[in-house]
Design a protein around this motif. Structure first.
Motif, PDB file in Angstrom:
ATOM      1  N   UNK A   1     139.174  10.692 -29.880  1.00  0.00           N
ATOM      2  CA  UNK A   1     137.991  11.519 -29.575  1.00  0.00           C
ATOM      3  C   UNK A   1     137.237  10.669 -28.586  1.00  0.00           C
ATOM      4  N   UNK A   2     136.915   9.466 -28.693  1.00  0.00           N
ATOM      5  CA  UNK A   2     136.082   8.736 -27.856  1.00  0.00           C
ATOM      6  C   UNK A   2     136.576   8.829 -26.305  1.00  0.00           C
ATOM      7  N   UNK A   3     138.032   8.667 -26.180  1.00  0.00           N
ATOM      8  CA  UNK A   3     138.577   8.872 -24.959  1.00  0.00           C
ATOM      9  C   UNK A   3     138.185  10.145 -24.407  1.00  0.00           C
ATOM     10  N   UNK A   4     138.304  11.412 -25.265  1.00  0.00           N
ATOM     11  CA  UNK A   4     137.895  12.473 -24.797  1.00  0.00           C
ATOM     12  C   UNK A   4     136.521  12.989 -24.253  1.00  0.00           C
ATOM     13  N   UNK A   5     135.535  12.414 -25.200  1.00  0.00           N
ATOM     14  CA  UNK A   5     134.185  12.258 -25.174  1.00  0.00           C
ATOM     15  C   UNK A   5     133.860  11.705 -23.752  1.00  0.00           C
ATOM     16  N   UNK A   6     134.549  10.656 -23.431  1.00  0.00           N
ATOM     17  CA  UNK A   6     134.228   9.670 -22.137  1.00  0.00           C
ATOM     18  C   UNK A   6     134.988  10.123 -21.077  1.00  0.00           C
ATOM     19  N   UNK A   7     135.717  11.122 -20.932  1.00  0.00           N
ATOM     20  CA  UNK A   7     136.579  11.719 -20.024  1.00  0.00           C
ATOM     21  C   UNK A   7     137.714  10.809 -19.652  1.00  0.00           C
ATOM     22  N   UNK A   8     138.256  10.004 -20.466  1.00  0.00           N
ATOM     23  CA  UNK A   8     139.249   9.071 -19.979  1.00  0.00           C
ATOM     24  C   UNK A   8     140.587   9.568 -20.822  1.00  0.00           C
ATOM     25  N   UNK A   9     140.529  10.532 -21.466  1.00  0.00           N
ATOM     26  CA  UNK A   9     141.651  11.105 -22.137  1.00  0.00           C
ATOM     27  C   UNK A   9     142.670  11.830 -21.141  1.00  0.00           C
ATOM     28  N   UNK A  10     144.003  11.339 -20.971  1.00  0.00           N
ATOM     29  CA  UNK A  10     145.053  11.974 -20.358  1.00  0.00           C
ATOM     30  C   UNK A  10     146.372  11.920 -21.146  1.00  0.00           C
ATOM     31  N   UNK A  11     147.387  12.394 -20.441  1.00  0.00           N
ATOM     32  CA  UNK A  11     148.417  12.592 -21.290  1.00  0.00           C
ATOM     33  C   UNK A  11     149.276  11.378 -21.783  1.00  0.00           C
ATOM     34  N   UNK A  12     148.969  10.275 -20.965  1.00  0.00           N
ATOM     35  CA  UNK A  12     149.553   9.061 -21.497  1.00  0.00           C
ATOM     36  C   UNK A  12     148.657   8.543 -22.630  1.00  0.00           C
ATOM     37  N   UNK A  13     147.364   8.490 -22.500  1.00  0.00           N
ATOM     38  CA  UNK A  13     146.677   7.996 -23.711  1.00  0.00           C
ATOM     39  C   UNK A  13     146.792   9.019 -24.850  1.00  0.00           C
ATOM     40  N   UNK A  14     147.108  10.212 -24.833  1.00  0.00           N
ATOM     41  CA  UNK A  14     147.028  11.156 -25.969  1.00  0.00           C
ATOM     42  C   UNK A  14     148.256  10.814 -26.753  1.00  0.00           C
ATOM     43  N   UNK A  15     149.449  10.406 -25.903  1.00  0.00           N
ATOM     44  CA  UNK A  15     150.709  10.240 -26.576  1.00  0.00           C
ATOM     45  C   UNK A  15     150.661   8.669 -27.326  1.00  0.00           C
ATOM     46  N   UNK A  16     149.940   7.824 -26.575  1.00  0.00           N
ATOM     47  CA  UNK A  16     149.681   6.411 -27.014  1.00  0.00           C
ATOM     48  C   UNK A  16     148.872   6.667 -28.514  1.00  0.00           C
ATOM     49  N   UNK A  17     147.797   7.407 -28.491  1.00  0.00           N
ATOM     50  CA  UNK A  17     147.087   7.531 -29.712  1.00  0.00           C
ATOM     51  C   UNK A  17     147.689   8.264 -30.779  1.00  0.00           C
ATOM     52  N   UNK A  18     148.613   9.134 -30.328  1.00  0.00           N
ATOM     53  CA  UNK A  18     149.485   9.806 -31.329  1.00  0.00           C
ATOM     54  C   UNK A  18     150.507   8.986 -31.856  1.00  0.00           C
ATOM     55  N   UNK A  19     151.187   7.873 -31.050  1.00  0.00           N
ATOM     56  CA  UNK A  19     151.936   7.212 -31.588  1.00  0.00           C
ATOM     57  C   UNK A  19     151.310   6.056 -32.446  1.00  0.00           C
TER      58      UNK A  19
END
Length: 138
Positions: A1-19
């Protein structure tokens, strides 16, 4: 959620956080322990281990960050459980105690009387503490 709020959430980061979330879930998923006459079963997320409690060979404590009770039977099966499961579930403890007495009578339990005695003392202490607390004699 912090990455999404900061505008830094992309597909790679999403997969990493899910993992990372999946890994934490697998690590923290508690074992489900159940008993029936002559058998103790510990089910994890992906595995199930069982031990014949009426044919135990050894019961011992494993050293480490958290104390675990390790039970081994004559067939070579092995189960590790958290002893607080037995402390909080007297019916499960009575079943295990009855079966370990059967193992002692059969002569298969060669190592573990001390560990069982320590656990019985802990369960008795917890039970007495609960009775005093409920009755207001604390």
């Amino acid at each position: 959620m912090l990455d999404a709020a900061g505008g830094r959430l992309d597909v790679t980061r999403g997969f990493l956080w899910t993992g990372v979330a999946a890994l934490v879930f697998v690590i923290l998923f508690p074992l489900r322990v159940s008993t029936r006459p002559g058998l103790l079963i510990a089910r994890g997320l992906l595995v199930e281990h069982s031990v014949r409690t009426d044919c135990l060979v050894s019961v011992r404590w494993s050293d480490g960050v958290s104390r675990r009770m390790v039970l081994r039977d004559t067939e070579g099966s092995r189960v590790e459980i958290d002893p607080t499961v037995l402390v909080h579930n007297p019916a499960m403890w009575r079943r295990l105690d009855t079966d370990t007495r059967t193992s002692i009578e059969r002569g298969t339990l060669l190592c573990g009387a001390t560990a069982l005695r320590q656990l019985a003392e802990r369960i008795d202490r917890e039970t007495a503490h609960t009775v005093f607390k409920v009755s207001g004699l604390q």
